[in-house]
Design a protein around this motif. Sequence first.
Motif, short mmCIF file in Angstrom:
data_model
loop_
_atom_site.label_atom_id
_atom_site.label_comp_id
_atom_site.label_asym_id
_atom_site.label_seq_id
_atom_site.Cartn_x
_atom_site.Cartn_y
_atom_site.Cartn_z
N VAL A 155 66.73 -7.43 61.10
CA VAL A 155 65.69 -7.16 60.28
C VAL A 155 65.83 -7.17 58.83
CG1 VAL A 155 64.11 -5.23 59.76
CG2 VAL A 155 64.91 -5.53 62.35
N PRO A 156 65.13 -8.06 58.28
CA PRO A 156 65.07 -8.37 56.61
C PRO A 156 65.42 -7.04 55.95
CG PRO A 156 63.51 -9.90 57.63
CD PRO A 156 63.73 -8.90 58.62
N PRO A 157 66.29 -7.04 54.90
CA PRO A 157 66.47 -5.72 54.12
C PRO A 157 65.59 -5.56 53.33
CG PRO A 157 67.78 -7.54 53.28
CD PRO A 157 67.27 -8.01 54.34
N VAL A 158 65.13 -4.06 53.13
CA VAL A 158 63.96 -3.86 52.29
C VAL A 158 64.60 -2.95 51.09
CG1 VAL A 158 62.04 -2.28 52.21
CG2 VAL A 158 62.48 -3.73 53.98
N LYS A 159 64.38 -2.93 49.89
CA LYS A 159 64.68 -2.37 48.86
C LYS A 159 64.32 -0.87 48.49
CE LYS A 159 66.27 -3.14 44.18
NZ LYS A 159 66.36 -3.86 42.85
N ASN A 160 64.47 0.09 49.40
CA ASN A 160 63.93 1.57 49.24
C ASN A 160 64.21 2.00 48.12
OD1 ASN A 160 63.08 1.62 51.91
ND2 ASN A 160 65.15 1.82 52.69
N MET A 161 63.36 2.92 47.34
CA MET A 161 63.75 3.46 46.18
C MET A 161 65.07 4.58 46.32
SD MET A 161 61.56 2.76 43.74
CE MET A 161 61.86 4.08 42.60
N PRO A 162 65.69 4.55 45.23
CA PRO A 162 67.05 5.55 45.32
C PRO A 162 66.43 6.97 45.43
CG PRO A 162 67.21 3.59 43.65
CD PRO A 162 65.93 3.72 44.23
N PRO A 163 67.32 7.75 46.26
CA PRO A 163 66.62 9.16 46.34
C PRO A 163 66.66 9.91 44.81
CG PRO A 163 68.78 8.75 47.40
CD PRO A 163 68.17 7.46 46.97
N VAL A 164 66.07 10.86 44.64
CA VAL A 164 65.87 11.62 43.36
C VAL A 164 66.63 12.79 43.82
CG1 VAL A 164 64.39 12.79 41.74
CG2 VAL A 164 63.62 10.65 42.60
N LEU A 165 67.64 12.88 42.83
CA LEU A 165 68.42 14.14 43.10
C LEU A 165 68.48 15.35 42.18
CD1 LEU A 165 71.59 12.12 44.11
CD2 LEU A 165 70.08 13.34 45.80
N LYS A 166 68.62 16.34 42.33
CA LYS A 166 68.48 17.67 41.27
C LYS A 166 69.98 18.19 41.25
CE LYS A 166 63.58 18.36 42.37
NZ LYS A 166 62.75 19.54 42.53
N GLY A 167 69.91 19.06 40.41
CA GLY A 167 71.35 19.64 40.17
C GLY A 167 72.49 19.05 39.37
N GLU A 168 73.37 19.51 39.26
CA GLU A 168 74.59 18.68 38.40
C GLU A 168 75.17 17.78 39.26
OE1 GLU A 168 77.68 20.80 36.46
OE2 GLU A 168 76.35 22.63 36.10
N VAL A 169 74.84 16.44 38.93
CA VAL A 169 75.40 15.36 39.56
C VAL A 169 75.50 14.27 38.70
CG1 VAL A 169 73.15 14.39 40.15
CG2 VAL A 169 75.03 13.87 41.51
N ARG A 170 76.50 13.44 38.82
CA ARG A 170 76.82 12.21 37.86
C ARG A 170 76.13 10.91 38.51
NH1 ARG A 170 81.89 13.90 38.80
NH2 ARG A 170 82.67 12.05 39.19
N ILE A 171 75.11 10.36 38.05
CA ILE A 171 74.37 9.18 38.43
C ILE A 171 74.45 8.23 37.35
CG2 ILE A 171 72.14 8.44 39.29
CD1 ILE A 171 73.59 10.38 41.28
N ASN A 172 75.26 7.04 37.42
CA ASN A 172 75.26 6.21 36.77
C ASN A 172 74.15 4.78 36.88
OD1 ASN A 172 77.13 7.43 35.49
ND2 ASN A 172 78.90 6.29 35.93
N ASN A 173 74.07 4.84 38.31
CA ASN A 173 73.06 3.81 38.77
C ASN A 173 72.61 4.14 40.08
OD1 ASN A 173 75.27 2.66 40.47
ND2 ASN A 173 75.84 1.43 38.57
N PRO A 174 71.79 3.29 40.87
CA PRO A 174 71.24 3.82 42.27
C PRO A 174 72.43 3.95 43.21
CG PRO A 174 69.74 2.15 41.16
CD PRO A 174 71.02 2.25 40.25
#
Length: 872
Positions: A155-174
């Motif tokens: 099944v062709p890949p679909v680019k889902n939106m990265p999940p939105v996370l709350k709280g203390e977390v290190r997010i540099n990219n998706p």
Amino acid sequence: MRMYAFQCMRSVICCPPIMLATILCTSSVCWSDSISATKPIVKQQIDFEKTVRPIFVKHCLDCHGPDDREGGLRLTSRKNILLRNDSGEPAIVVGKSDQSILYHRISTQNEKEQMPPSDAGERLSSQEILTLKQWIDQGAHWPTESEEPKHWAYVPPVKNMPPVLKGEVRINNPIDSFIVEKLRSQETPLSQAEPASPARLLRRVSLDLIGLPPTLEDVIAFEKNPSPKAYEKYVDSLLQSPRYGEKWARQWLDLARYADSNGFQADQLREMWLYRDWVIKSLNQDLPFDQFTIQQLAGDLLPQATIDQKIATGFHRCTTCNVEAGVDPEENRVNQIFDRVNATGLVWLGTTFECAQCHNHKYDPFSQQDYYQIFAFFNNTPLEVKQVGKSVTFEVTGPKLALPLDKKAEQTKDELTKQRLAVQTQLNARQKALVESLPKWEETMLALLENSEESTKVPVTVQKILRTNSEKRTSKQKKELKSFQQKQDKAYSTLEKDLNRIRNALKAFEPDTTLVMVEMSEPRMNHIFKRGDFLNKGAAVTPQTPDALHPLKTNRKPDRLAFAKWLVARENPLVARVTVNRWWSQFFGHGIVATQEDFGSQGDAPTHPELLDWLAVEFMEHNWSMKHIHKLIVMSATYQQSSKVTPALLEVDPYNQLYTRGPRLRLAAESIRDNALAISGLLSTKMGGPPVYPPQPKGLWRHVGRNAPKYLTSTTEDRYRRGVYVIWRRSAPYPSFTNFDAPDRGSCVINRSRTNTPLQALTLLNDPAYIEIAVGLAKRLATKDIASNLSDRERVTYAFRLCVARKPKTEEVDLLTKVFQQELKYFQEHPQAAQKLISAENRPEGVGATRMAAWLYIANILLNLDETITKG
């Protein structure tokens, strides 16, 4: 019993038509006639869902369902039932039950041939047999063509939106969003590990992107300013380094089964290094992966193909080639095409195509017909071996590309060629004159033989020939006499020396060559090979792509170029996924899909499917840029985590499949040597050219076979060049590489194994190449700021940081300093031992043999540390 019955089924399916008719006449036909006599055929339309599907479910799907494909047959859709099975024929012929193998097999009275086998389930009732007969005669109507739900990989890949996370977390990219969401979704939520220390992080990313350690100066500067901007700037410098292509070419050359020899017993050398250099250059230039693919599979078919695009087709000329005595050239050629199809499936589609070489794929939606339709794309290249004279031996031939010389070199070559022709003309004339003067010369020589002193200058065999009547001389004697006459003639000898000198000079202007792909003007006929036997040809096929994937769209006759473009079309569900997954595994030690070579139903499911699809689409959307994906990965907080592991983490995530910590992996074989050379200061950064011959134990290339090449150890800086340039002979790869799990490259290798054996420690301690590297490091330590009188502890600290980047602990410095002082004391008491260990040329000015010998022990210890050969 079940297997025995299945084999019987195969034998009947493969029966010649006449034999099959005989079998049927004595069993099924007569029996079915008796059924018809007792119960007339019902004329109404057969309802598939109510009557046919229940029969398949009850009696057939255990062996011929979505999970198994006995005999190459699945009864899961009309398309599958009409597909050629392992016999090369479909199970049914629509509208003709009397010609349908399926009907004959369920209606026969022969227990060895009936389906289902007696040990596999209940036999079909007479009513069920009649129902299937009518269904076939009425057109084998199947109300829906849908099979079981499509496997995720198709099944062709679909680019889902990265999940939105709350709280203390290190997010540099998706990447981090997908990873952290998975961590939090565990039964006991998990959190990210702390960031790696600056020194460890810089060493990790340097080893990953260029395969070499950072300089100590770079480490110290980053420790002073470990900001995200400073880190990104360093990453960008690594991506722009020419060392990047050298590092990442190693993995691709494993896929391409690149080697400098043919393989098999003789395993003679051949020129392929121009292809290796093309790979390095293309990776450094970040050639878009779709173009990287097209040029390797079909560069020769591109309009106005450049030299580089033709060199690129060496990917499929890297196959092994058997030139042993008595080889069947056609069988050899077919085996090479098999290898090309199989390698293409593994590298770009993550598919075990070779399963369909002899029968329909048991688990994935690829049939034997699909296999040979792909085979047809590659089957239009000429023979690649030729017979040597009238002997039974062969040599590699096939299309070669010679690099053109530059203008100056071409002029020099032309001038030398003119000189050669002129000298050859003079030599021929002198040779003719000598023939004419032979009788007179013989008289002179016979007279000379009368003088005892002068006669000693003439070989005894020549004297005997001269005393033999000319009419009674053998051809061998005449040839020997002629040769002696020419040697005695000063004019002839001078001309011969001049000719040899010019010929040797011309050798320097022989163009470099490489094996390439070329399409034949007249295409070959293509057939399915029954059971994979090239002598047993079945139905004819034409070039076509598998139905299970996207359709082939081309306005031209299907060829390798059309196939290559189909492969990297955006609709292809596999190529981008397979490629980014393979890169991911190089950074983290395993793929998001662990079975990198198998994205089919028997492979592992992705641990982070949304992340895999996001990366695949991101890859295609950014012009198929390899460097873009690599930068995303190394810039992620996930990659930058500390690799420290606790007992609790080992319990919940022993193999780091959730990425609860940073990667910690032993380096690949070539990188271990490259890393050691860089640490010692010996590494040469010279790029490209013919393979090099670094030191290795003597005698490893001795083997049974003809014209075995000699291992001529390099004496210049070539002995210190990177592993990607080391000669790769399939029957005897570089020994230290083999000890660290390098393959022989006889076939496509998707993922190297990673073992831990005593041989590896012995290699680092005793291999001649590593002893030489250790001497280089010892020299570097002994001469470090020699005028400033550094203490032994300071030199030990410097050595430690060169090897592993981080600052050593006090107890580590204490231990190494103690070892140094013990060894120094020993060698001071035994100076002859030090002089024997350290040769005169390895004793720097101002450093005695005793100190050099003691530093050699420290260098040997540090180069053999697990931490030195591990990124973490």
